[in-house]
Design an enzyme around this catalytic site. Structure first.
Site, short mmCIF file in Angstrom:
data_model
loop_
_atom_site.label_atom_id
_atom_site.label_comp_id
_atom_site.label_asym_id
_atom_site.label_seq_id
_atom_site.Cartn_x
_atom_site.Cartn_y
_atom_site.Cartn_z
N LYS A 135 0.79 -1.24 0.00
CA LYS A 135 0.00 0.00 0.00
C LYS A 135 0.82 1.28 0.00
O LYS A 135 0.26 2.36 -0.15
CB LYS A 135 -0.95 0.01 1.20
N GLY A 177 11.99 2.01 25.83
CA GLY A 177 12.27 0.80 25.07
C GLY A 177 13.36 0.99 24.05
O GLY A 177 13.95 2.07 23.93
N ILE A 220 13.42 1.21 20.71
CA ILE A 220 13.27 2.17 19.60
C ILE A 220 13.60 3.58 20.06
O ILE A 220 14.35 4.31 19.41
CB ILE A 220 11.85 2.10 19.01
N GLU A 224 17.40 3.89 20.74
CA GLU A 224 18.20 3.94 19.51
C GLU A 224 18.12 5.33 18.87
O GLU A 224 19.14 5.93 18.53
CB GLU A 224 17.72 2.88 18.52
N GLU A 241 9.92 7.22 31.51
CA GLU A 241 9.47 5.83 31.49
C GLU A 241 8.52 5.56 32.65
O GLU A 241 8.81 5.90 33.79
CB GLU A 241 10.67 4.88 31.55
N LEU A 251 9.77 -8.50 15.51
CA LEU A 251 11.11 -8.37 14.95
C LEU A 251 11.08 -8.73 13.47
O LEU A 251 10.42 -9.71 13.08
CB LEU A 251 12.10 -9.29 15.68
N ALA A 252 11.81 -7.98 12.67
CA ALA A 252 11.81 -8.22 11.22
C ALA A 252 12.27 -9.62 10.88
O ALA A 252 11.69 -10.30 10.02
CB ALA A 252 12.69 -7.18 10.53
N HIS A 295 42.16 -15.40 18.41
CA HIS A 295 42.77 -14.41 19.31
C HIS A 295 43.57 -13.41 18.48
O HIS A 295 44.31 -13.79 17.59
CB HIS A 295 43.68 -15.10 20.31
#
Length: 471
Positions: free
Chosen positions: A35, A186, A188, A191, A207, A324-325, A449
């Site tokens: 859409k 949260g 989102i 970030e 929050e 989640l994607a 290492h």
């Protein structure tokens, strides 16, 4: 006469486009209804979610690194300036390249894109209303609902598209906000808060609950809180937002603290990030008789993504599980393969999640809180990145790896990583959990290492043997 298909997918996001491509690869005549007015496939993730936010996170991280970290590496730079227009254009180009890639794959495998709003009709038909209002009907043996989710709007904090916004608008602030107020602690919000904090904004997070990142392991969330405060974030926890008022170019958020006293925070932009809900507007669920939970909006399905209506299926954010994607993508692939007669599966106990702040947070499996609630006996192994040579060399000492293993069988029950490139490090742990492996299995894998992955091995050794070798 209606066009007829083996499968019609409503929604061109990660779940929908992956299902459509896999079904076409397996020989099913497939159409996908999308859409978005610009005919961009990829859904929220590619257009206004995962991809543009990560592009901005990486760009802002480069800016932050240049300003504050290069000097410690002996790299001197002259005047550093932010070119936000270029940064936003780069973000848009990344989005365009990837959405164009999905269009290419549709063409390559023979998926028919149909642009417009899809509505489920009885008899496994889909009505598509194009942007100009023209209607067409698609007939299908099977219909997959994959319309994803949308940001939750609070009734007392309505989006206005400029001052009080959701995550989509927060990807395009220009200029950088002077003071960004984020409602919701949260992933989102944190970030996007990280993006604008690095670029010069003051960031205040409000929050309602006693801690941020409520779905994360508690110890990890507490450490994230400390690190973000160190970075300059300001937090108001256990604080209930009651409204906001725009005056001129500023907006004042009113809230109530845990002591009952009113709090007022004034900024120039407010990001409301209190979660997402399934997107079902205009989908025709009631008319077609598809059962769903009226409270959560989640469509009811069985183990094979079948709704109560024969031939109608649902996946992704529309159904139970993490929004989640990659969860949606896996479900799309498994759905298509099942439809084609194969017997695949999704292991919902081994779906990783990542929070792309810095340091990053990545996890898979259960948290300590969940294990305690279930009454499971477990062992904990933890190892700090500061004890690894690579983290020291990178000047990235914050964070740790935490491995949770069954006390009797040593089977890995959960892994939680706070640290540099946690998003990449979690893959090893997902693989181990997919094959029902143990902490000893991780510990006995040879980790190169010096690498950050050594912290994963040492944390697993702690969970299995009770002590590491390198500290």
């Amino acid at each position: 006469m209606a066009d007829s298909y083996d499968l019609v997918v409503i929604g061109g996001g990660p779940g929908g486009y992956m299902a459509a491509i896999r079904a076409a690869q397996l020989g099913l005549k497939t159409a996908c209804v999308e859409k978005r007015p610009n005919k961009a496939l990829g859904g929220t993730c590619l257009n206004v979610g995962c991809i543009p936010s990560k592009a901005l996170l990486d760009s802002s991280e480069a800016y932050e690194h240049t300003l504050h970290k290069l000097a410690r590496h002996g790299v001197k730079v002259g005047s550093v300036a932010l070119d936000l227009d270029t940064m936003l254009k780069r973000k848009d180009k990344v989005v365009g390249d990837l959405t164009g890639g999905v269009t290419f794959l549709f063409k390559k495998y023979g998926v028919t894109p149909v642009y417009g709003s899809g509505k489920l009709l009885k008899g496994n038909k889909v009505e598509v209303t194009a942007a100009d209002g023209a209607k067409s009907t698609l007939e299908a043996k099977n219909v997959l609902l994959a319309t994803g989710s949308e940001s939750i709007e609070l009734p007392f904090l309505k989006f206005d598209g400029k001052y009080v916004v959701g995550s989509t608008e927060a990807l395009n602030f220009n200029p950088v906000p002077k003071h960004l107020i984020i409602v919701g602690g949260g992933y989102i919000g944190l970030e996007l808060g990280s993006v604008w904090k690095r670029l010069g904004a003051k960031v205040t997070v409000i929050e309602f609950l006693p801690r941020i990142l409520t779905i994360s392991d508690g110890e990890v969330a507490n450490e994230v809180h400390k690190l973000l405060v160190k970075q300059g974030f300001e937090f108001h926890l256990e604080t209930k937002v009651t409204g906001a008022k725009v005056e001129g170019d500023s907006v004042t958020v009113t809230a109530q603290g845990k002591d009952g006293k009113e709090i007022k925070v004034t900024g120039d932009r407010v990001l409301v990030s209190v979660g997402r809900r399934p997107y079902t507007a205009g989908l025709g669920l009631d008319e077609a008789g598809v059962k769903y939970d009226p409270k959560s909006g989640r469509v009811e399905i069985d183990a094979h993504y079948r709704t109560n209506v024969p031939g109608v299926y649902a996946i992704g954010d529309l159904v139970t599980g993490p929004m989640l994607a990659h969860k949606a993508s896996e479900e799309g692939v498994v759905f298509a393969e099942t439809l084609a007669g194969m017997k695949p599966h999704v292991n919902y106990d081994a779906i990783p999640s990542v929070i792309y702040i810095w340091p990053e947070v990545a996890s898979v499996g259960l948290t300590e809180e969940q294990l305690k609630e279930k009454g499971v006996e477990y062992r904990v192994g933890k190892f700090k990145f500061a004890a690894t040579g690579r983290a020291q060399a990178m000047d990235e000492r914050d964070g740790f790896v935490k491995v949770l293993a069954d006390a009797k069988t040593d089977r890995v029950l959960g892994v939680h990583i706070l640290g540099p490139r946690a998003s990449d490090l979690i893959a090893e742990c997902v693989t181990i959990m997919e094959y029902k492996g143990s902490a000893e299995d991780i510990a006995r894998c040879t980790h190169a290492h010096p690498t950050l992955s050594e912290a994963v091995g040492e944390a697993a050794r702690m969970a299995w043997a009770g002590k590491p070798l390198n500290s």
